[in-house]
Design a protein around this motif. Sequence first.
Motif, mmCIF file in Angstrom:
data_model
loop_
_atom_site.group_PDB
_atom_site.id
_atom_site.type_symbol
_atom_site.label_atom_id
_atom_site.label_comp_id
_atom_site.label_asym_id
_atom_site.label_seq_id
_atom_site.Cartn_x
_atom_site.Cartn_y
_atom_site.Cartn_z
ATOM 1 N N ASP A 1 0.860 -1.178 0.000
ATOM 2 C CA ASP A 1 0.000 0.000 0.000
ATOM 3 C C ASP A 1 0.901 1.235 0.000
ATOM 4 O O ASP A 1 1.847 1.327 0.787
ATOM 5 N N GLY B 1 2.260 -6.760 3.316
ATOM 6 C CA GLY B 1 1.483 -6.047 4.326
ATOM 7 C C GLY B 1 0.215 -5.394 3.811
ATOM 8 O O GLY B 1 -0.198 -4.359 4.339
ATOM 9 N N LEU B 2 -0.412 -5.971 2.797
ATOM 10 C CA LEU B 2 -1.612 -5.363 2.222
ATOM 11 C C LEU B 2 -2.811 -5.487 3.163
ATOM 12 O O LEU B 2 -3.013 -6.521 3.793
ATOM 13 N N LYS B 3 -3.615 -4.433 3.219
ATOM 14 C CA LYS B 3 -4.817 -4.453 4.062
ATOM 15 C C LYS B 3 -5.971 -5.160 3.366
ATOM 16 O O LYS B 3 -6.883 -5.669 4.010
ATOM 17 N N GLU B 4 -5.949 -5.162 2.041
ATOM 18 C CA GLU B 4 -6.983 -5.820 1.231
ATOM 19 C C GLU B 4 -6.296 -6.818 0.304
ATOM 20 O O GLU B 4 -5.102 -7.065 0.439
ATOM 21 N N THR C 1 7.040 0.407 4.433
ATOM 22 C CA THR C 1 6.601 -0.960 4.729
ATOM 23 C C THR C 1 7.710 -1.951 4.432
ATOM 24 O O THR C 1 8.000 -2.837 5.246
#
Length: 199
Positions: free
Chosen positions: A10, A37-40, A84
Amino acid sequence: MPKALILVADGSEEIEFVTPYDVLTRAGFDVVSVGVGLKENYAHMSRNIRIVPDYPTLLSLPHQTAHAYYDILILPGGAPGAKTFSTTNAVLELVDNFRKEGKWVAAICAGTTALVASQKKLGGEKARVTSHPSVREQVEKEGGWEYSEERVVVDEAKKVVTSRGPGTALGFALGIVELLGGKEGRVEVGNAMVLAETL
């Protein structure tokens, strides 16, 4: 056929992710992207474009020893994405493993900070590099990194390629094609893209 692994998070910079993926694919490379580390299930990029990586996490890669399978690891910039990468142990270890294996590591823009963070935490040789001007001080304060303001910097002895930002992404990608696929490959891809002589 050279194999390239491109990371995405992200806040990664769209141009610096898509351009190498596109150009290397045109050159016949086997290119794979992986999320960090993606949230979606997609990366929310720096300019609000959403990109779905080929694999959602490093753990989902079919080749768990990525440094043994792929020929080059590519880290796009974009300050949030680079942060990140720089704070994710698995990424720092991946960078270190590629370098220990004698494989290429390429970083553009703020992505260079992840290369620096990996060396700081895990050791290894420093190299001749560049980055986006906004993170130059962060790179130089670690000491021992030879800094250049060239648009694309290749340290062949250390197997490190770095570049400055979105405006240098095409030269960065073509430089990778030349390193792993030869000058003829670079010319062929450039001609097919109707590339201008001056980038």
